[in-house]
Design a protein around this motif. Structure first.
Motif, PDB file in Angstrom:
ATOM      1  N   ALA A 451      45.292  51.714  34.674  1.00  0.00           N
ATOM      2  CA  ALA A 451      45.531  52.747  33.678  1.00  0.00           C
ATOM      3  C   ALA A 451      44.329  53.664  33.508  1.00  0.00           C
ATOM      4  N   SER A 452      43.099  53.100  33.647  1.00  0.00           N
ATOM      5  CA  SER A 452      41.872  53.912  33.516  1.00  0.00           C
ATOM      6  C   SER A 452      40.691  53.151  34.080  1.00  0.00           C
ATOM      7  N   LEU A 453      39.549  53.877  34.283  1.00  0.00           N
ATOM      8  CA  LEU A 453      38.309  53.286  34.782  1.00  0.00           C
ATOM      9  C   LEU A 453      37.262  53.404  33.694  1.00  0.00           C
ATOM     10  N   LYS A 454      36.447  52.375  33.512  1.00  0.00           N
ATOM     11  CA  LYS A 454      35.480  52.346  32.435  1.00  0.00           C
ATOM     12  C   LYS A 454      34.080  52.046  33.000  1.00  0.00           C
ATOM     13  N   GLY A 455      33.095  52.355  32.179  1.00  0.00           N
ATOM     14  CA  GLY A 455      31.704  52.039  32.529  1.00  0.00           C
ATOM     15  C   GLY A 455      31.073  53.110  33.410  1.00  0.00           C
ATOM     16  N   GLU A 456      29.776  52.940  33.665  1.00  0.00           N
ATOM     17  CA  GLU A 456      29.035  53.856  34.523  1.00  0.00           C
ATOM     18  C   GLU A 456      29.259  53.490  35.980  1.00  0.00           C
ATOM     19  N   PRO A 457      29.440  54.483  36.856  1.00  0.00           N
ATOM     20  CA  PRO A 457      29.619  54.179  38.284  1.00  0.00           C
ATOM     21  C   PRO A 457      28.341  53.577  38.891  1.00  0.00           C
ATOM     22  N   LEU A 458      28.523  52.782  39.919  1.00  0.00           N
ATOM     23  CA  LEU A 458      27.401  52.190  40.642  1.00  0.00           C
ATOM     24  C   LEU A 458      26.747  53.230  41.544  1.00  0.00           C
ATOM     25  N   GLU A 459      25.691  52.805  42.266  1.00  0.00           N
ATOM     26  CA  GLU A 459      24.990  53.729  43.141  1.00  0.00           C
ATOM     27  C   GLU A 459      25.896  54.254  44.238  1.00  0.00           C
ATOM     28  N   ASN A 460      26.882  53.439  44.625  1.00  0.00           N
ATOM     29  CA  ASN A 460      27.835  53.881  45.656  1.00  0.00           C
ATOM     30  C   ASN A 460      28.947  54.751  45.093  1.00  0.00           C
ATOM     31  N   GLY A 461      28.909  55.045  43.793  1.00  0.00           N
ATOM     32  CA  GLY A 461      29.886  55.909  43.162  1.00  0.00           C
ATOM     33  C   GLY A 461      31.162  55.209  42.710  1.00  0.00           C
ATOM     34  N   PHE A 463      33.422  52.521  40.338  1.00  0.00           N
ATOM     35  CA  PHE A 463      33.439  51.938  38.996  1.00  0.00           C
ATOM     36  C   PHE A 463      33.631  50.423  39.123  1.00  0.00           C
ATOM     37  N   CYS A 464      33.010  49.691  38.189  1.00  0.00           N
ATOM     38  CA  CYS A 464      33.128  48.219  38.235  1.00  0.00           C
ATOM     39  C   CYS A 464      34.088  47.654  37.184  1.00  0.00           C
ATOM     40  N   ILE A 465      34.587  48.467  36.239  1.00  0.00           N
ATOM     41  CA  ILE A 465      35.530  48.013  35.215  1.00  0.00           C
ATOM     42  C   ILE A 465      36.797  48.872  35.294  1.00  0.00           C
ATOM     43  N   ALA A 466      37.960  48.198  35.337  1.00  0.00           N
ATOM     44  CA  ALA A 466      39.257  48.892  35.344  1.00  0.00           C
ATOM     45  C   ALA A 466      40.144  48.326  34.223  1.00  0.00           C
ATOM     46  N   ILE A 467      40.881  49.239  33.583  1.00  0.00           N
ATOM     47  CA  ILE A 467      41.866  48.827  32.572  1.00  0.00           C
ATOM     48  C   ILE A 467      43.238  48.789  33.244  1.00  0.00           C
ATOM     49  N   VAL A 468      43.861  47.591  33.240  1.00  0.00           N
ATOM     50  CA  VAL A 468      45.123  47.383  33.951  1.00  0.00           C
ATOM     51  C   VAL A 468      46.260  47.157  32.936  1.00  0.00           C
ATOM     52  N   GLU A 469      47.403  47.747  33.190  1.00  0.00           N
ATOM     53  CA  GLU A 469      48.585  47.562  32.345  1.00  0.00           C
ATOM     54  C   GLU A 469      49.760  47.049  33.177  1.00  0.00           C
ATOM     55  N   GLY A 470      50.742  46.415  32.484  1.00  0.00           N
ATOM     56  CA  GLY A 470      51.955  45.956  33.164  1.00  0.00           C
ATOM     57  C   GLY A 470      51.938  44.517  33.613  1.00  0.00           C
ATOM     58  N   LEU A 471      50.756  43.862  33.538  1.00  0.00           N
ATOM     59  CA  LEU A 471      50.694  42.463  33.964  1.00  0.00           C
ATOM     60  C   LEU A 471      51.190  41.499  32.884  1.00  0.00           C
ATOM     61  N   PHE A 472      50.997  41.869  31.605  1.00  0.00           N
ATOM     62  CA  PHE A 472      51.354  40.971  30.507  1.00  0.00           C
ATOM     63  C   PHE A 472      52.128  41.727  29.433  1.00  0.00           C
ATOM     64  N   THR A 473      52.901  40.980  28.666  1.00  0.00           N
ATOM     65  CA  THR A 473      53.600  41.552  27.512  1.00  0.00           C
ATOM     66  C   THR A 473      52.711  41.446  26.277  1.00  0.00           C
ATOM     67  N   PRO A 474      52.987  42.219  25.226  1.00  0.00           N
ATOM     68  CA  PRO A 474      52.081  42.250  24.070  1.00  0.00           C
ATOM     69  C   PRO A 474      51.891  40.896  23.391  1.00  0.00           C
ATOM     70  N   GLU A 475      52.925  40.013  23.425  1.00  0.00           N
ATOM     71  CA  GLU A 475      52.789  38.754  22.692  1.00  0.00           C
ATOM     72  C   GLU A 475      51.972  37.697  23.428  1.00  0.00           C
ATOM     73  N   ILE A 476      51.604  37.947  24.686  1.00  0.00           N
ATOM     74  CA  ILE A 476      50.835  36.959  25.447  1.00  0.00           C
ATOM     75  C   ILE A 476      49.364  37.037  25.043  1.00  0.00           C
ATOM     76  N   ASN A 477      48.750  35.868  24.887  1.00  0.00           N
ATOM     77  CA  ASN A 477      47.320  35.777  24.572  1.00  0.00           C
ATOM     78  C   ASN A 477      46.519  35.918  25.866  1.00  0.00           C
ATOM     79  N   ILE A 478      45.937  37.110  26.066  1.00  0.00           N
ATOM     80  CA  ILE A 478      45.251  37.398  27.340  1.00  0.00           C
ATOM     81  C   ILE A 478      43.974  36.593  27.461  1.00  0.00           C
ATOM     82  N   ARG A 479      43.444  36.116  26.341  1.00  0.00           N
ATOM     83  CA  ARG A 479      42.221  35.307  26.423  1.00  0.00           C
ATOM     84  C   ARG A 479      42.442  34.058  27.259  1.00  0.00           C
ATOM     85  N   GLU A 480      43.681  33.552  27.261  1.00  0.00           N
ATOM     86  CA  GLU A 480      43.989  32.383  28.071  1.00  0.00           C
ATOM     87  C   GLU A 480      44.095  32.718  29.555  1.00  0.00           C
ATOM     88  N   LYS A 481      44.133  34.010  29.882  1.00  0.00           N
ATOM     89  CA  LYS A 481      44.279  34.447  31.277  1.00  0.00           C
ATOM     90  C   LYS A 481      42.943  34.857  31.899  1.00  0.00           C
TER      91      LYS A 481
END
Length: 530
Positions: A451-461, A463-481
């Motif tokens: 869904a989006s990219l977060k954080g500062e890019p590395l020296e190679n340009g 990104f190391c953090i990505a926001i992903v959607e569609g893997l879980f439903t809202p009622e699932i506790n993602i901390r367990e995943k």
């Protein structure tokens, strides 16, 4: 052809049986009363039942006293005894003739004062009005006509009783016959003698009024009024069901004023308040008294009931079984709904029987959930399907203060079956957290996208953090995943879930070496990092 008429009368009419009148109470209908100086008071009339001898005691029920018989005459001849059918004059002492013009003389205790009675009755076919229960009629019994409230019931039950007796009504005897240890005894106790004669209804079977016993333990369907015709359950010779017009009914008579009358007497119910100028029959019904009835005490003893019916549907089926005796596929357990409300207390209905549209009978075992659903067990199985109707039929007694639910039907005998195993066509689910036998990571079909990219890019340009959607439903506790592996489909780059992002089921995925894929790239969920 007078001789032909006489022959027909002799074949059709049988003389009354006079051999057993000693076992019948004396009953004398008085039509005139006058004094004779030096002798006493003479009562003229007809002996309707039993017999009487000189020096015996007779009772005058309406006057509440007894007198001794001094002498008797028949057509100016002195006699020592009179019997049923005799016309006679009876002389007694110490009786004021002004106290009685017409009335009854009888054996002491045989004619009682009653406030009500049970009777078997039949409607007069020429009476045009309806006979509604709770209606008041003029009831004539003996020499008395009194208002009485009449309640009708028992048409179907009497018809079934007569049918089981092969249509032959029970003829009464002048003696009480009782069974004792298989043997038959005749009770001729004077205190238990009853008035059973042709004049008082003894042979009223010819007129369609058989002598019928009433049992307080028998159930009767409540009726709003007299049923003028009922259908026979079996078909006649023409293929159509036979109808019985003006069937016999039981009824209760609540007399407005208590009357003296012998049980087993014939009665006539009429509407004497009908306009005499109208061209209509005022006689409503005829019948015979069966037994004494106290409206205040005995009404609650009557087992009159009303039928009730509730319906629901099958909403879920139990396991399938193949019944051993006929190899039919049936189910021994189903689940129903729409029969009870959500707030209904199911305790009073557990153990009651229900029936499907095809006649399979089951029993309610328990409630199912909290929405008014219930579980039904069928001992013999049922082939009903989802949506099939279930019927709960029961009866309630009219005079039952507790209003209990009652059922008479019995459950069918159990019919054993063999359980049918479910089809083994589905593949077992793979454990997303474990690898396969070769040690490679298990592949999952759970798909999402970046869904989006977060954080500062590395020296190679990258990104190391990505926001992903569609893997879980809202009622699932993602901390367990946390720790589960996510792979980018296009670039085959892998990262791991580090936490949730918001409340819409999105998650943060860390890619240590950076991510070259852009927003919108597809990803799939694999397993934990090894």
């Amino acid at each position: 052809n007078i001789q032909g008429l006489l022959d027909t009368l002799q074949r059709s009419v049988s003389p009354p049986n006079r051999d057993e009148i000693q076992n019948t109470a004396f009953h004398f209908s008085i039509d005139h009363c006058f004094p004779i100086k030096g002798q006493g008071t003479v009562l003229t009339g007809t002996c309707l039942a039993g017999s009487l001898k000189v020096n015996e005691m007779v009772e005058f029920p309406t006057l509440s006293f007894e007198r001794k018989v001094k002498s008797m005459q028949m057509f100016r001849r002195k006699v020592n005894e009179i019997k049923q059918g005799d016309r006679a004059g009876i002389c007694v002492a110490n009786l004021d003739p002004n106290l009685m013009e017409r009335g009854v003389a009888a054996s002491p205790g045989s004619v009682r004062l009653i406030s009500g009675a049970l009777a078997v009755v039949k409607k007069v076919r020429y009476y045009r009005g309806s006979l509604a229960s709770g209606t008041k009629f003029h009831v004539s019994v003996g020499h008395t006509t009194v208002m009485a409230t009449v309640t009708f019931w028992g048409a179907r039950e009497i018809a079934l009783r007569l049918k089981n007796d092969e249509g032959k009504p029970k003829l009464e005897s002048n003696e009480h016959i009782k069974k004792d240890n298989g043997s038959i005894k005749k009770n001729t106790n004077d205190s238990e003698k009853e008035l059973k004669s042709s004049s008082l209804g003894g042979n009223a079977d010819i007129a369609g009024l058989p002598h019928m016993e009433f049992d307080y333990d028998e159930d009767f369907l409540q009726q709003e009024d007299y049923i003028e015709s009922i259908e026979d359950s079996e078909e006649g010779e023409s293929g159509s069901k036979m109808k019985v017009s003006y069937p016999l009914h039981f009824c209760s008579l609540d007399f407005q004023t208590p009357v003296y009358c012998p049980l087993n007497s014939l009665i006539i119910g009429s509407r004497l308040d009908t306009d005499i100028q109208s061209n209509t029959c005022r006689l409503a019904f005829s019948g015979r008294l069966v037994q004494k009835f106290d409206p205040k005490k005995d009404t609650e003893r009557l087992r009159l009931y009303t039928m009730k019916e509730k319906s629901g549907v099958i909403c879920r089926l139990g396991d399938s079984f193949k019944r051993n005796d006929d190899n039919r596929v049936v189910r021994y357990e189903v689940y129903g709904s729409d029969l009870f409300k959500k707030e209904t207390n199911m305790t009073q209905f557990i153990g009651l029987q229900v029936e499907t549209e095809t006649g399979d009978v089951g029993v309610i075992q328990s409630s199912f959930g909290t929405g008014g659903k219930f579980k039904v067990s069928f001992p013999a199985g049922t082939d009903a399907r989802n949506g099939t109707k279930l019927f709960l039929r029961f009866k309630r007694y009219v005079h039952d203060a507790e209003k209990k639910i009652r059922q008479d039907a019995a459950l069918p005998a159990p019919r054993v079956g063999t359980r049918i195993d479910p089809v083994q066509g589905k593949k077992p689910k793979k454990d997303r957290r474990s690898g396969n036998k070769n040690g490679s990571k298990g592949v999952s079909k759970v798909m999402g996208k970046i869904a989006s990219l977060k954080g500062e890019p590395l020296e190679n340009g990258k990104f190391c953090i990505a926001i992903v959607e569609g893997l879980f439903t809202p009622e699932i506790n993602i901390r367990e995943k946390v720790g589960m592996v996510v792979r980018v489909v296009q670039t085959n780059e892998e990262g791991s879930i580090t936490g949730s992002f918001g409340k819409a089921g999105k998650c943060k995925v860390s890619f240590p070496n950076g991510l070259s894929a852009g927003v919108g790239s597809n990803v799939e969920l694999l397993c934990t990092l090894s």
